[in-house]
Design a protein around this motif. Structure first.
Motif, PDB file in Angstrom:
ATOM      1  N   HIS A  36       0.831  -1.216   0.000  1.00 37.75           N
ATOM      2  CA  HIS A  36       0.000   0.000   0.000  1.00 37.75           C
ATOM      3  C   HIS A  36       0.857   1.254   0.000  1.00 37.75           C
ATOM      4  O   HIS A  36       0.945   1.997   0.969  1.00 37.75           O
TER       5      HIS A  36
ATOM      6  N   THR B 189     -13.889   1.557  -1.498  1.00 40.81           N
ATOM      7  CA  THR B 189     -12.738   0.645  -1.615  1.00 40.81           C
ATOM      8  C   THR B 189     -12.537  -0.161  -0.325  1.00 40.81           C
ATOM      9  O   THR B 189     -11.548  -0.878  -0.184  1.00 40.81           O
TER      10      THR B 189
ATOM     11  N   LEU C 279     -13.383  -3.320   1.649  1.00 42.34           N
ATOM     12  CA  LEU C 279     -13.838  -4.661   1.304  1.00 42.34           C
ATOM     13  C   LEU C 279     -15.270  -4.909   1.757  1.00 42.34           C
ATOM     14  O   LEU C 279     -16.104  -5.439   1.023  1.00 42.34           O
TER      15      LEU C 279
ATOM     16  N   THR D  46     -13.270  -0.519  -7.417  1.00 39.64           N
ATOM     17  CA  THR D  46     -12.774  -1.831  -6.957  1.00 39.64           C
ATOM     18  C   THR D  46     -11.981  -2.506  -8.062  1.00 39.64           C
ATOM     19  O   THR D  46     -10.944  -3.123  -7.816  1.00 39.64           O
TER      20      THR D  46
ATOM     21  N   ASP E 222      -8.612  -0.968  -8.021  1.00 37.09           N
ATOM     22  CA  ASP E 222      -7.850  -1.400  -6.845  1.00 37.09           C
ATOM     23  C   ASP E 222      -7.280  -2.806  -7.054  1.00 37.09           C
ATOM     24  O   ASP E 222      -6.249  -3.153  -6.506  1.00 37.09           O
ATOM     25  N   LEU E 223      -7.974  -3.612  -7.874  1.00 35.45           N
ATOM     26  CA  LEU E 223      -7.556  -5.014  -8.114  1.00 35.45           C
ATOM     27  C   LEU E 223      -6.928  -5.195  -9.489  1.00 35.45           C
ATOM     28  O   LEU E 223      -6.760  -6.327  -9.953  1.00 35.45           O
TER      29      LEU E 223
ATOM     30  N   GLN F  72      -4.451  -7.828 -10.982  1.00 38.25           N
ATOM     31  CA  GLN F  72      -4.897  -9.179 -11.321  1.00 38.25           C
ATOM     32  C   GLN F  72      -5.141  -9.343 -12.814  1.00 38.25           C
ATOM     33  O   GLN F  72      -5.260 -10.461 -13.305  1.00 38.25           O
TER      34      GLN F  72
ATOM     35  N   ILE G 248       1.672  -8.166  -0.951  1.00 43.11           N
ATOM     36  CA  ILE G 248       0.466  -8.196  -0.092  1.00 43.11           C
ATOM     37  C   ILE G 248       0.695  -9.100   1.108  1.00 43.11           C
ATOM     38  O   ILE G 248       0.425  -8.730   2.250  1.00 43.11           O
ATOM     39  N   TYR G 249       1.240 -10.305   0.863  1.00 39.31           N
ATOM     40  CA  TYR G 249       1.444 -11.223   1.991  1.00 39.31           C
ATOM     41  C   TYR G 249       2.617 -10.789   2.844  1.00 39.31           C
ATOM     42  O   TYR G 249       2.674 -11.052   4.037  1.00 39.31           O
TER      43      TYR G 249
ATOM     44  N   PHE H 193       0.580  -8.589   5.018  1.00 40.61           N
ATOM     45  CA  PHE H 193      -0.317  -9.387   5.869  1.00 40.61           C
ATOM     46  C   PHE H 193       0.484 -10.112   6.949  1.00 40.61           C
ATOM     47  O   PHE H 193       0.110 -10.108   8.115  1.00 40.61           O
TER      48      PHE H 193
ATOM     49  N   MET I  87      -4.886 -16.085   7.078  1.00 41.95           N
ATOM     50  CA  MET I  87      -4.381 -15.339   5.904  1.00 41.95           C
ATOM     51  C   MET I  87      -3.201 -14.458   6.293  1.00 41.95           C
ATOM     52  O   MET I  87      -2.367 -14.109   5.459  1.00 41.95           O
TER      53      MET I  87
ATOM     54  N   GLN J 186      -4.994 -17.309  -2.837  1.00 42.84           N
ATOM     55  CA  GLN J 186      -5.155 -16.533  -4.071  1.00 42.84           C
ATOM     56  C   GLN J 186      -6.218 -17.154  -4.984  1.00 42.84           C
ATOM     57  O   GLN J 186      -7.014 -16.452  -5.585  1.00 42.84           O
TER      58      GLN J 186
ATOM     59  N   PHE K  67      -9.416 -16.030  -3.413  1.00 43.79           N
ATOM     60  CA  PHE K  67      -9.655 -14.584  -3.586  1.00 43.79           C
ATOM     61  C   PHE K  67     -10.103 -14.286  -5.015  1.00 43.79           C
ATOM     62  O   PHE K  67     -11.056 -13.552  -5.255  1.00 43.79           O
TER      63      PHE K  67
ATOM     64  N   LEU L 231     -13.902 -13.136  -5.434  1.00 39.82           N
ATOM     65  CA  LEU L 231     -13.982 -11.680  -5.509  1.00 39.82           C
ATOM     66  C   LEU L 231     -13.605 -11.127  -6.882  1.00 39.82           C
ATOM     67  O   LEU L 231     -14.411 -10.459  -7.540  1.00 39.82           O
TER      68      LEU L 231
END
Ligand SMILES: Cc1nc2ccc(C(=O)NCC(C)C)cc2n2c(-c3cc(OC(C)(C)C)ccc3Cl)nnc12
Ligand SMILES: [Mg+2]
Ligand SMILES: [Zn+2]
Length: 344
Positions: free
Chosen positions: A81, A195, A197, A232, A235-236, A239, A253-254, A257, A274, A286, A289, A293
């Motif tokens: 982020h 944004t 979730l 959204t 933001d994604l 992918q 990301i992880y 996390f 997670m 993943q 996700f 989503l």
């Protein structure tokens, strides 16, 4: 404390030449994460220019340059982020405005499009690399400010954005009429809060119904649902890119996390799976996700904008690679190798 942006930085940004004209910058397969970091502010300026916002809303270039540099400074150095995430989210917003002809085909007014791009750029300002439940669980300052309304981080991102707009020489909306100005702030608020979730899950059902009924360009409820859906998607948007980008994003990301999980363990609370580096299987998470989503969201997008079907195809291809990775991970993790490097 007051963030300062040096006058020469503004001047450098204003002088940024057209010479770094990257090929395919306006194509969906282009990866904004490959733009040199030092050129990113310049590309933001170019996007505003190319979409006609500077001319149409009489935005002073020095004001826009200062605004961009303040927003960039407002991001922290979190693994995911950070400013590069903000840049890539804004780039996808630019791609959709341009490739789906959002303004030309009446899905958005020019004002909505301007605020949409600004929302993308600002949507995660001052993110600390921890999520909403961490704020409430640990009783952070932000939780004390916003937890009664929910969307703690998103309300902070909005507050920070407003603060920058209210900073001398940074208000890019100063040329708007008073009704345009209040509409702009209203849309900025809805966009940034969408944004979260939690609010995405609430809206997802309504978005599906809206698409099935057929999008009504004059229905304010449809407009709000569309903005939320597009935010959204931006933001994604990692992918929708080549596997190398998707893999790198997952690593970042992880990284975030698992650091939150380590922090929670050190505070005596057990992190969710997670966020627990001892328990999480990244390929499994993943695949879930993407299935629960990302795919439903971009399938909705493709139902509205057929040109987005290529994005759905890339997402499905990436999910296939994660599924193969699950097996590779299984074999290797028996031998103790539990890291992403084993993935091609
Ligand atoms: C690659 C990728 N994997 C993720 C895996 C899990 C999660 C997560 O939070 N799961 C919690 C359960 C309850 C679902 C988020 C992930 N994620 C996001 C993301 C999206 C966000 O919100 C919107 C955009 C509204 C969906 C907000 C924050 C983030 Cl980090 N961006 N990329 C990713
Ligand atoms: Mg966010
Ligand atoms: Zn984000």
């Amino acid at each position: 404390y007051h963030m300062k942006v040096e006058a020469e930085a503004v001047q450098t940004l204003l002088n940024c030449r057209d010479d770094h004209n990257i090929k395919d910058f306006d194509q969906f397969h282009f990866s904004p994460r490959n733009v040199p970091y030092r050129h990113m502010p310049c590309y933001i300026l170019k996007m505003f220019d190319e979409l006609g916002f500077i001319r149409y809303y009489r935005i002073k270039r020095t004001t826009l340059a200062r605004f961009i540099l303040f927003v960039k400074k407002g991001y922290r150095d979190a693994p995911y982020h950070n400013w590069i995430h903000a840049f890539s989210v804004a780039h996808f917003g630019y791609l959709m405005i341009k490739n789906f002809n959002l303004v030309k085909d009446g899905y958005m007014t020019q004002l909505h499009a301007l605020v949409f791009l600004v929302s993308c750029l600002c949507h995660d300002i001052d993110h600390r690399g921890t999520n909403n439940s961490f704020q409430t669980k640990c009783g952070t300052v932000l939780a004390s400010l916003y937890s009664s309304e929910g969307s703690v981080m998103e309300r902070h991102h909005l507050a920070q954005s407003m603060c920058i707009l209210n900073t001398d020489g940074c208000n890019i909306f100063e040329g708007l009429t008073s009704e345009e100005y209040s509409e702009a702030l209203d849309i900025l608020r809805n966009n940034i809060l969408s944004t979260d979730l939690a609010s995405h899950f609430r809206a997802a059902e309504n978005q599906r119904e809206m698409i099935d009924q057929g999008y009504d360009k004059n229905d304010p409820k449809h407009q709000k649902l569309l903005h939320a859906m597009l935010m959204t998607c931006c933001d994604l948007s990692d992918q929708t890119k080549h596997w190398r980008i998707t893999k790198k994003t997952a690593e970042q990301i992880y990284d975030e996390f698992f650091s939150q999980g380590d922090l929670e363990k050190s505070m005596g609370t057990a992190p969710i799976e997670m966020m627990d580096r001892e328990r999480a299987s990244i390929p499994d998470l993943q695949v879930q996700f993407i299935t629960n989503l990302v795919l439903p969201l971009f399938s909705n997008l493709a139902a509205l904008f057929p040109a987005a079907q290529i994005l759905v195809d890339v997402i499905m291809k990436n999910r296939e690679i994660w599924k193969m990775a699950k097996n590779v991970f299984q074999t290797y993790s028996e031998t103790g190798v539990k890291c992403m490097d084993i993935l091609l």
